[in-house]
Design a protein around this motif. Structure first.
Motif, PDB file in Angstrom:
ATOM      1  N   GLY A  69      -6.775 109.966  74.245  1.00 11.71           N
ATOM      2  CA  GLY A  69      -5.777 109.830  73.189  1.00 11.71           C
ATOM      3  C   GLY A  69      -6.230 109.088  71.956  1.00 11.71           C
ATOM      4  N   ARG A  70      -7.502 108.706  71.898  1.00 12.10           N
ATOM      5  CA  ARG A  70      -7.984 107.879  70.775  1.00 12.10           C
ATOM      6  C   ARG A  70      -7.754 108.563  69.422  1.00 12.10           C
ATOM      7  NH1 ARG A  70     -12.880 106.159  72.728  1.00 12.10           N
ATOM      8  NH2 ARG A  70     -13.895 108.054  72.028  1.00 12.10           N
ATOM      9  N   ASN A  71      -8.050 109.855  69.306  1.00 20.55           N
ATOM     10  CA  ASN A  71      -7.851 110.557  68.035  1.00 20.55           C
ATOM     11  C   ASN A  71      -6.387 110.540  67.613  1.00 20.55           C
ATOM     12  OD1 ASN A  71     -10.555 111.192  67.892  1.00 20.55           O
ATOM     13  ND2 ASN A  71     -10.315 113.224  68.773  1.00 20.55           N
ATOM     14  N   ASN A  72      -5.482 110.706  68.596  1.00 18.92           N
ATOM     15  CA  ASN A  72      -4.052 110.678  68.290  1.00 18.92           C
ATOM     16  C   ASN A  72      -3.604 109.307  67.806  1.00 18.92           C
ATOM     17  OD1 ASN A  72      -3.707 113.378  69.011  1.00 18.92           O
ATOM     18  ND2 ASN A  72      -3.339 112.863  71.152  1.00 18.92           N
ATOM     19  N   VAL A  73      -4.164 108.269  68.381  1.00 16.88           N
ATOM     20  CA  VAL A  73      -3.820 106.904  67.966  1.00 16.88           C
ATOM     21  C   VAL A  73      -4.252 106.685  66.516  1.00 16.88           C
ATOM     22  CG1 VAL A  73      -4.225 104.435  68.364  1.00 16.88           C
ATOM     23  CG2 VAL A  73      -3.985 105.992  70.321  1.00 16.88           C
ATOM     24  N   VAL A  74      -5.481 107.074  66.200  1.00 19.81           N
ATOM     25  CA  VAL A  74      -5.989 106.890  64.833  1.00 19.81           C
ATOM     26  C   VAL A  74      -5.109 107.640  63.840  1.00 19.81           C
ATOM     27  CG1 VAL A  74      -7.914 107.346  63.259  1.00 19.81           C
ATOM     28  CG2 VAL A  74      -8.369 106.498  65.576  1.00 19.81           C
ATOM     29  N   LEU A  75      -4.809 108.898  64.123  1.00 16.67           N
ATOM     30  CA  LEU A  75      -4.000 109.700  63.210  1.00 16.67           C
ATOM     31  C   LEU A  75      -2.603 109.117  63.041  1.00 16.67           C
ATOM     32  CD1 LEU A  75      -3.720 112.211  61.447  1.00 16.67           C
ATOM     33  CD2 LEU A  75      -3.033 113.476  63.501  1.00 16.67           C
ATOM     34  N   ALA A  76      -1.973 108.734  64.145  1.00 19.07           N
ATOM     35  CA  ALA A  76      -0.612 108.197  64.075  1.00 19.07           C
ATOM     36  C   ALA A  76      -0.547 106.906  63.269  1.00 19.07           C
ATOM     37  CB  ALA A  76      -0.070 107.963  65.488  1.00 19.07           C
ATOM     38  N   ILE A  77      -1.469 105.993  63.524  1.00 20.22           N
ATOM     39  CA  ILE A  77      -1.465 104.712  62.804  1.00 20.22           C
ATOM     40  C   ILE A  77      -1.811 104.926  61.333  1.00 20.22           C
ATOM     41  CG2 ILE A  77      -2.582 102.446  62.616  1.00 20.22           C
ATOM     42  CD1 ILE A  77      -0.554 102.651  64.925  1.00 20.22           C
ATOM     43  N   ALA A  78      -2.792 105.780  61.053  1.00 22.41           N
ATOM     44  CA  ALA A  78      -3.174 106.046  59.656  1.00 22.41           C
ATOM     45  C   ALA A  78      -2.014 106.676  58.889  1.00 22.41           C
ATOM     46  CB  ALA A  78      -4.403 106.948  59.615  1.00 22.41           C
ATOM     47  N   GLU A  79      -1.359 107.672  59.473  1.00 27.68           N
ATOM     48  CA  GLU A  79      -0.251 108.345  58.782  1.00 27.68           C
ATOM     49  C   GLU A  79       0.927 107.400  58.577  1.00 27.68           C
ATOM     50  OE1 GLU A  79       0.501 111.835  61.168  1.00 27.68           O
ATOM     51  OE2 GLU A  79      -0.820 113.060  59.895  1.00 27.68           O
ATOM     52  N   LYS A  80       1.261 106.609  59.564  1.00 29.48           N
ATOM     53  CA  LYS A  80       2.384 105.675  59.434  1.00 29.48           C
ATOM     54  C   LYS A  80       2.079 104.601  58.400  1.00 29.48           C
ATOM     55  CE  LYS A  80       5.933 105.450  61.632  1.00 29.48           C
ATOM     56  NZ  LYS A  80       7.271 105.994  61.289  1.00 29.48           N
ATOM     57  N   THR A  81       0.853 104.095  58.412  1.00 30.07           N
ATOM     58  CA  THR A  81       0.471 103.044  57.470  1.00 30.07           C
ATOM     59  C   THR A  81       0.444 103.569  56.038  1.00 30.07           C
ATOM     60  OG1 THR A  81      -0.831 102.007  59.218  1.00 30.07           O
ATOM     61  CG2 THR A  81      -1.260 101.269  56.987  1.00 30.07           C
ATOM     62  N   GLU A  82       0.060 104.816  55.864  1.00 26.66           N
ATOM     63  CA  GLU A  82       0.015 105.434  54.524  1.00 26.66           C
ATOM     64  C   GLU A  82       1.380 105.389  53.843  1.00 26.66           C
ATOM     65  OE1 GLU A  82      -1.142 107.572  51.095  1.00 26.66           O
ATOM     66  OE2 GLU A  82      -2.305 106.401  52.521  1.00 26.66           O
ATOM     67  N   ILE A  83       2.447 105.389  54.623  1.00 27.55           N
ATOM     68  CA  ILE A  83       3.801 105.365  54.058  1.00 27.55           C
ATOM     69  C   ILE A  83       4.054 104.076  53.279  1.00 27.55           C
ATOM     70  CG2 ILE A  83       6.267 105.276  54.645  1.00 27.55           C
ATOM     71  CD1 ILE A  83       5.544 107.133  57.056  1.00 27.55           C
ATOM     72  N   PHE A  84       3.625 102.943  53.830  1.00 31.18           N
ATOM     73  CA  PHE A  84       3.912 101.670  53.157  1.00 31.18           C
ATOM     74  C   PHE A  84       2.694 101.047  52.485  1.00 31.18           C
ATOM     75  CE2 PHE A  84       3.291 100.679  57.651  1.00 31.18           C
ATOM     76  CZ  PHE A  84       2.436  99.595  57.626  1.00 31.18           C
ATOM     77  N   VAL A  85       1.517 101.647  52.665  1.00 31.10           N
ATOM     78  CA  VAL A  85       0.308 101.214  51.951  1.00 31.10           C
ATOM     79  C   VAL A  85      -0.370 102.489  51.422  1.00 31.10           C
ATOM     80  CG1 VAL A  85      -1.842  99.886  52.059  1.00 31.10           C
ATOM     81  CG2 VAL A  85       0.034  99.281  53.571  1.00 31.10           C
ATOM     82  N   PRO A  86       0.200 103.085  50.377  1.00 27.27           N
ATOM     83  CA  PRO A  86      -0.365 104.329  49.859  1.00 27.27           C
ATOM     84  C   PRO A  86      -1.840 104.185  49.488  1.00 27.27           C
ATOM     85  CG  PRO A  86       1.760 103.882  48.850  1.00 27.27           C
ATOM     86  CD  PRO A  86       1.371 102.658  49.636  1.00 27.27           C
ATOM     87  N   GLY A  87      -2.617 105.205  49.878  1.00 23.37           N
ATOM     88  CA  GLY A  87      -4.041 105.211  49.581  1.00 23.37           C
ATOM     89  C   GLY A  87      -4.913 104.782  50.737  1.00 23.37           C
ATOM     90  N   VAL A  88      -4.300 104.266  51.795  1.00 23.20           N
ATOM     91  CA  VAL A  88      -5.079 103.801  52.945  1.00 23.20           C
ATOM     92  C   VAL A  88      -5.560 104.984  53.792  1.00 23.20           C
ATOM     93  CG1 VAL A  88      -3.233 103.442  54.647  1.00 23.20           C
ATOM     94  CG2 VAL A  88      -5.184 101.914  54.612  1.00 23.20           C
ATOM     95  N   TYR A  89      -4.892 106.131  53.672  1.00 23.81           N
ATOM     96  CA  TYR A  89      -5.261 107.328  54.435  1.00 23.81           C
ATOM     97  C   TYR A  89      -5.116 108.531  53.515  1.00 23.81           C
ATOM     98  CZ  TYR A  89      -4.857 111.153  57.805  1.00 23.81           C
ATOM     99  OH  TYR A  89      -5.028 112.323  58.484  1.00 23.81           O
ATOM    100  N   ASP A  90      -6.022 109.482  53.649  1.00 25.18           N
ATOM    101  CA  ASP A  90      -5.991 110.691  52.830  1.00 25.18           C
ATOM    102  C   ASP A  90      -6.223 111.910  53.723  1.00 25.18           C
ATOM    103  OD1 ASP A  90      -6.190 112.673  50.924  1.00 25.18           O
ATOM    104  OD2 ASP A  90      -8.046 111.911  50.025  1.00 25.18           O
ATOM    105  N   ALA A  91      -5.130 112.555  54.100  1.00 28.92           N
ATOM    106  CA  ALA A  91      -5.213 113.708  54.994  1.00 28.92           C
ATOM    107  C   ALA A  91      -6.036 114.836  54.384  1.00 28.92           C
ATOM    108  CB  ALA A  91      -3.810 114.218  55.330  1.00 28.92           C
ATOM    109  N   SER A  92      -6.041 114.952  53.070  1.00 27.31           N
ATOM    110  CA  SER A  92      -6.778 116.036  52.409  1.00 27.31           C
ATOM    111  C   SER A  92      -8.300 115.868  52.547  1.00 27.31           C
ATOM    112  CB  SER A  92      -6.391 116.136  50.931  1.00 27.31           C
ATOM    113  OG  SER A  92      -6.851 115.010  50.218  1.00 27.31           O
ATOM    114  N   ALA A  93      -8.749 114.682  52.878  1.00 30.56           N
ATOM    115  CA  ALA A  93     -10.182 114.436  53.049  1.00 30.56           C
ATOM    116  C   ALA A  93     -10.720 115.111  54.304  1.00 30.56           C
ATOM    117  CB  ALA A  93     -10.461 112.942  53.114  1.00 30.56           C
ATOM    118  N   TYR A  94      -9.822 115.518  55.187  1.00 29.10           N
ATOM    119  CA  TYR A  94     -10.231 116.133  56.451  1.00 29.10           C
ATOM    120  C   TYR A  94     -10.127 117.654  56.457  1.00 29.10           C
ATOM    121  CZ  TYR A  94     -10.301 111.429  58.281  1.00 29.10           C
ATOM    122  OH  TYR A  94     -10.595 110.122  58.482  1.00 29.10           O
ATOM    123  N   VAL A  95      -9.825 118.239  55.287  1.00 28.42           N
ATOM    124  CA  VAL A  95      -9.682 119.698  55.203  1.00 28.42           C
ATOM    125  C   VAL A  95     -10.980 120.346  54.836  1.00 28.42           C
ATOM    126  CG1 VAL A  95      -8.418 121.567  54.091  1.00 28.42           C
ATOM    127  CG2 VAL A  95      -7.288 119.395  54.526  1.00 28.42           C
TER     128      VAL A  95
END
Length: 95
Positions: A69-95
């Motif tokens: 589940g490590r990948n799911n943990v990283v994605l979940a925390i990154a996406e949730k954190t991006e909501i209140f700290v914009p710029g900390v995660y960029d989903a488009s970088a993985y496309v």
């Protein structure tokens, strides 16, 4: 949705991973979702890209012993954190 304290609310964290994260002493011990988000944010240095940041968190989880589940943990925390700290995660970088 509000962020609860229960680690098992995070996708990829079940009872086994919650026990693994709670092992250790001091700052190495993670018992709540808030602490896990804090660990994620602590890895974000001034010149660290979002991809490097997620990779660092992935490796930190691996070093703790979180395997399943490590990948799911990283994605979940990154996406949730991006909501209140914009710029900390960029989903488009993985496309």
């Amino acid at each position: 949705e509000p962020i609860g304290l229960d680690l098992q609310q995070v996708p990829g964290i079940g009872p086994a991973n919650a026990r693994i994260l709670a092992e250790g002493e001091g700052d190495d011990k993670v018992e709540t979702t808030h602490q896990l988000i804090g660990k994620f944010l602590m890895l974000k240095g001034r010149d660290v890209t979002p991809i490097e940041h997620c990779d660092m968190f992935w490796h930190w989880l691996a070093a703790k012993g979180v395997n399943a589940g490590r990948n799911n943990v990283v994605l979940a925390i990154a996406e949730k954190t991006e909501i209140f700290v914009p710029g900390v995660y960029d989903a488009s970088a993985y496309v």
